[in-house]
Design a protein around this motif. Structure first.
Motif, mmCIF file in Angstrom:
data_model
loop_
_atom_site.group_PDB
_atom_site.id
_atom_site.type_symbol
_atom_site.label_atom_id
_atom_site.label_comp_id
_atom_site.label_asym_id
_atom_site.label_seq_id
_atom_site.Cartn_x
_atom_site.Cartn_y
_atom_site.Cartn_z
ATOM 1 N N VAL A 1 0.826 -1.204 0.000
ATOM 2 C CA VAL A 1 0.000 0.000 0.000
ATOM 3 C C VAL A 1 0.853 1.243 0.000
ATOM 4 N N ALA A 2 1.900 1.224 0.779
ATOM 5 C CA ALA A 2 2.824 2.355 0.823
ATOM 6 C C ALA A 2 4.191 1.826 1.172
ATOM 7 N N PRO A 3 5.229 2.568 0.724
ATOM 8 C CA PRO A 3 6.567 2.096 1.081
ATOM 9 C C PRO A 3 6.719 2.065 2.582
ATOM 10 N N PRO A 4 7.066 0.931 3.137
ATOM 11 C CA PRO A 4 7.187 0.859 4.581
ATOM 12 C C PRO A 4 8.310 1.742 5.098
ATOM 13 N N GLN A 5 8.058 2.288 6.283
ATOM 14 C CA GLN A 5 9.105 3.098 6.900
ATOM 15 C C GLN A 5 10.285 2.224 7.259
ATOM 16 N N LYS A 6 11.457 2.765 7.087
ATOM 17 C CA LYS A 6 12.647 2.005 7.444
ATOM 18 C C LYS A 6 12.750 1.969 8.964
ATOM 19 N N VAL A 7 12.694 0.772 9.499
ATOM 20 C CA VAL A 7 12.728 0.610 10.944
ATOM 21 C C VAL A 7 14.044 -0.029 11.350
ATOM 22 N N GLU A 8 14.664 0.524 12.320
ATOM 23 C CA GLU A 8 15.922 -0.027 12.814
ATOM 24 C C GLU A 8 15.659 -1.359 13.514
ATOM 25 N N LYS A 9 16.312 -2.434 13.045
ATOM 26 C CA LYS A 9 16.048 -3.766 13.573
ATOM 27 C C LYS A 9 17.152 -4.256 14.498
ATOM 28 N N SER A 10 18.078 -3.399 14.859
ATOM 29 C CA SER A 10 19.147 -3.806 15.758
ATOM 30 C C SER A 10 18.558 -4.290 17.083
ATOM 31 N N PRO A 11 19.067 -5.423 17.607
ATOM 32 C CA PRO A 11 18.558 -5.925 18.884
ATOM 33 C C PRO A 11 18.660 -4.894 19.996
ATOM 34 N N TRP A 12 19.728 -4.076 19.978
ATOM 35 C CA TRP A 12 19.901 -3.084 21.041
ATOM 36 C C TRP A 12 18.852 -1.990 20.942
ATOM 37 N N ILE A 13 18.519 -1.601 19.695
ATOM 38 C CA ILE A 13 17.461 -0.602 19.518
ATOM 39 C C ILE A 13 16.139 -1.166 19.986
ATOM 40 N N MET A 14 15.882 -2.446 19.652
ATOM 41 C CA MET A 14 14.630 -3.079 20.058
ATOM 42 C C MET A 14 14.520 -3.143 21.580
ATOM 43 N N ILE A 15 15.627 -3.519 22.233
ATOM 44 C CA ILE A 15 15.632 -3.590 23.692
ATOM 45 C C ILE A 15 15.378 -2.211 24.296
ATOM 46 N N LYS A 16 15.958 -1.178 23.671
ATOM 47 C CA LYS A 16 15.763 0.180 24.169
ATOM 48 C C LYS A 16 14.288 0.562 24.145
ATOM 49 N N TYR A 17 13.615 0.221 23.035
ATOM 50 C CA TYR A 17 12.191 0.541 22.922
ATOM 51 C C TYR A 17 11.360 -0.251 23.929
ATOM 52 N N ILE A 18 11.665 -1.527 24.090
ATOM 53 C CA ILE A 18 10.891 -2.367 25.009
ATOM 54 C C ILE A 18 11.013 -1.859 26.440
ATOM 55 N N PHE A 19 12.227 -1.428 26.835
ATOM 56 C CA PHE A 19 12.446 -1.002 28.217
ATOM 57 C C PHE A 19 11.842 0.366 28.525
ATOM 58 N N LYS A 20 11.208 0.970 27.538
ATOM 59 C CA LYS A 20 10.468 2.202 27.810
ATOM 60 C C LYS A 20 9.175 1.918 28.573
ATOM 61 N N SER A 21 8.749 0.639 28.574
ATOM 62 C CA SER A 21 7.497 0.285 29.239
ATOM 63 C C SER A 21 7.698 -0.998 30.044
ATOM 64 N N LYS A 22 7.409 -0.940 31.333
ATOM 65 C CA LYS A 22 7.509 -2.125 32.179
ATOM 66 C C LYS A 22 6.549 -3.210 31.696
ATOM 67 N N LYS A 23 5.363 -2.776 31.258
ATOM 68 C CA LYS A 23 4.371 -3.737 30.774
ATOM 69 C C LYS A 23 4.887 -4.476 29.544
ATOM 70 N N LEU A 24 5.568 -3.751 28.651
ATOM 71 C CA LEU A 24 6.108 -4.389 27.445
ATOM 72 C C LEU A 24 7.245 -5.346 27.780
ATOM 73 N N VAL A 25 8.040 -5.008 28.795
ATOM 74 C CA VAL A 25 9.130 -5.901 29.216
ATOM 75 C C VAL A 25 8.552 -7.232 29.671
ATOM 76 N N VAL A 26 7.547 -7.177 30.559
ATOM 77 C CA VAL A 26 6.901 -8.395 31.067
ATOM 78 C C VAL A 26 6.258 -9.166 29.924
ATOM 79 N N ARG A 27 5.584 -8.443 29.033
ATOM 80 C CA ARG A 27 4.891 -9.081 27.907
ATOM 81 C C ARG A 27 5.882 -9.797 26.996
ATOM 82 N N PHE A 28 7.013 -9.156 26.733
ATOM 83 C CA PHE A 28 7.966 -9.762 25.805
ATOM 84 C C PHE A 28 8.647 -10.978 26.426
ATOM 85 N N ILE A 29 8.887 -10.940 27.740
ATOM 86 C CA ILE A 29 9.442 -12.111 28.422
ATOM 87 C C ILE A 29 8.479 -13.286 28.304
ATOM 88 N N ILE A 30 7.179 -13.011 28.498
ATOM 89 C CA ILE A 30 6.167 -14.067 28.373
ATOM 90 C C ILE A 30 6.129 -14.598 26.944
#
Length: 531
Positions: free
Chosen positions: A322-351
């Protein structure tokens, strides 16, 4: 113009797409077979010690009249039945001639290990490479571990190569590589060589299913994507089941491996029979080639494409999505940084990580362990594979009607309960097999949910990386699964206790996950946090 709009004119799943899709599905049967042949290739046949006083090595048969006086019973309760031990025999009374075979020759209070064996009719790598007795069985489990390690590495490598060089070429390369290494595996001169080729075969096999999935999904319109994924799993289940049936017929690992691998060489003709993914061609700006394929599809589907569609290939107005997808940084460290912005997301991702790992561990563990339950091991194995067809169908219907979370929770808990019910053998074969089949159906159902559910829980910025990370950790579970039957040699009920415990744990943890049926895909951390 969006490629899905072209498909509305061309037909979301017309005759051309059905023809190509069925061609893509055929190698999946062999991919599935190669993914599980090692269960029988590295299986443990019935064998016992050679008794030189009573038989000649060249003519000896597994069953003989003198066994009960020469070899101890492996069954704890001798009143049940007699099964000779694999690696011990009673010591000989040296006062008798070497060719004397009477009860008095054997000292029943003294046991010794043997170094020559008599095998039943089945032939596996145990016979060929001398992998006998409990102290060597780790080599058989290592074979399963090497297989899944190959799957783990191959999945990552071929996913990258397919994005760079095209789905079609890498798909065909994986099939041929799987075929050649599988054939070479059947002529392995020793265990180390066999292990290397087993890893190589799994490495090639790893690319076949995911690339067939991508080719199938990218071939059809939005409304047909689910059905292409489901039917692909049906072909996979049939391929797995055929392994059990052919193993039953052959009773020999060499023709079994040749049957699973050799015919795949014919798929080299796919270079001329199947097209490259139009979406990939458009993403790479190869519009003329994409146009040729669309015109051929329109001719086969007996559809006249509008002038606007044809003109779109000459301009910059067409996109694969539908549209060119936005280029998203897929580095594991970037992903971890985003996840740790939310305690709920940290718990959810561990599960999520736990759920995926348990899923793969139990799913493959039950398939591997099916040859150890009561009854005919070949038939049991095939039934355990075929039960995946209603399992995937059930998850598809249930998660759309009742929701992702209830389907996932109930699937895990039902698997755990049926595995727990099988901890104490009932002595009734059909009861044990039925409980085992319900367990496999349930874990298959949960496998059908986790891909969709995980993607719907994670925000766009980490969705791709998150699903990829979860899928990778799942391979750790599948790599550990072949070692489970080994621990069953020490404590027979331990495999089922393990499967039951982790399934129930995953089911209870899944209660903490949000329901996503009908929800908008979260774009931001905040939207994901609010699910």
């Amino acid at each position: 113009m969006d490629f899905d709009d072209i498909l509305l004119e061309l037909g979301e799943m017309g005759a051309y797409q059905i023809k190509i899709y069925l061609l893509i599905c055929l190698p999946i049967i062999f991919s599935a077979a190669n993914s599980l042949t090692y269960v029988f290739v590295a299986g443990i046949p019935n064998y016992r010690c050679l008794i030189p006083n009573c038989e000649d090595a060249s003519t000896a048969e597994y069953k003989a009249d003198f066994l009960q006086m020469a070899i101890p019973n492996s069954i704890d309760n001798p009143s049940d039945k007699y099964v000779p031990t694999q690696c011990t025999r009673f010591e000989l009374n040296g006062t008798f001639p070497n060719d004397t075979c009477v009860e008095q020759v054997f000292l029943r209070n003294l046991v010794e290990k043997c170094d020559k064996w008599v095998f039943d009719n089945e032939r596996t790598v145990v016979n060929d490479f001398g992998i006998t007795c409990l102290e060597n069985e780790w080599k058989l489990s290592l074979a399963g571990g090497a297989h899944f390690l190959g799957i783990l590495i191959g999945s990552a490598v071929f996913g990258f190569l397919a994005d760079k060089f095209g789905r079609k070429l890498i798909f065909i390369f994986c099939i041929i590589f799987m075929s050649v290494t599988g054939v070479l595996q059947s002529i392995s001169p020793n265990y180390p060589f066999f292990l290397i080729l087993l890893f190589a075969n799994a490495f090639g096999t790893a690319g076949v299913y995911p690339l067939a999935f991508i080719l199938g999904v990218e071939l059809v319109g939005r409304s047909k994507r689910e059905i292409t994924a489901i039917v692909l799993n049906y072909f996979y289940a049939v391929g797995e089941a055929l392994v059990g049936l052919f193993a039953w017929v052959y009773q020999d690992w060499v023709p079994l491996q040749l049957t699973a691998s050799g015919p795949c060489l014919v798929f080299l003709c796919y270079y001329w029979l199947i097209p490259e993914s139009v979406r990939w061609l458009l993403a790479k700006n190869r519009k003329l080639k994409a146009k040729e394929i669309v015109i051929e599809a329109a001719r086969f589907n007996q559809v006249d494409l509008s002038e606007m569609i044809m003109m779109s290939f000459e301009t910059d107005q067409i996109n694969p999505d539908v549209a060119p997808p936005q280029k998203v940084e897929k580095s594991p460290w970037i992903m971890i940084k985003y996840i740790f912005k939310s305690k709920k997301l940290v718990v959810r991702f561990i599960i999520i990580i736990i759920v995926w790992t348990v899923n793969a561990f139990v799913y493959y563990g039950l398939s591997i362990n099916s040859v150890n339950i009561s009854g005919n091991k070949y038939l049991n194995f095939s039934l355990v594979c075929l039960i995946e067809i209603p399992g995937y169908t059930l998850s598809w219907i249930s998660m759309s009607k009742f929701g992702r979370k209830p389907t996932l929770v109930i699937s895990f808990l039902l698997c755990g309960l049926t595995c727990a019910a099988n901890i104490i053998p009932s002595g009734i074969t059909w009861v044990e097999v039925t409980l085992f089949l319900i367990g496999k159906l349930s874990i298959t159902s949960s496998f059908g949910v986790v891909y969709c559910h995980t993607a719907e829980m994670l925000p766009t910025v980490i969705r791709s990386g998150g699903v990829g990370t979860a899928s990778t950790t799942a391979r750790i579970g599948s790599t550990l699964a072949p070692f489970v039957p080994l621990i069953g040699k020490y404590v027979q009920v331990l495999p089922m206790i393990l499967f039951a415990g982790v399934s129930i744990l995953a089911g209870l943890l899944s209660l903490k996950l949000p329901e996503t049926l009908g929800s908008k895909l979260p774009e931001t951390i905040e939207e994901a946090d609010n699910l």
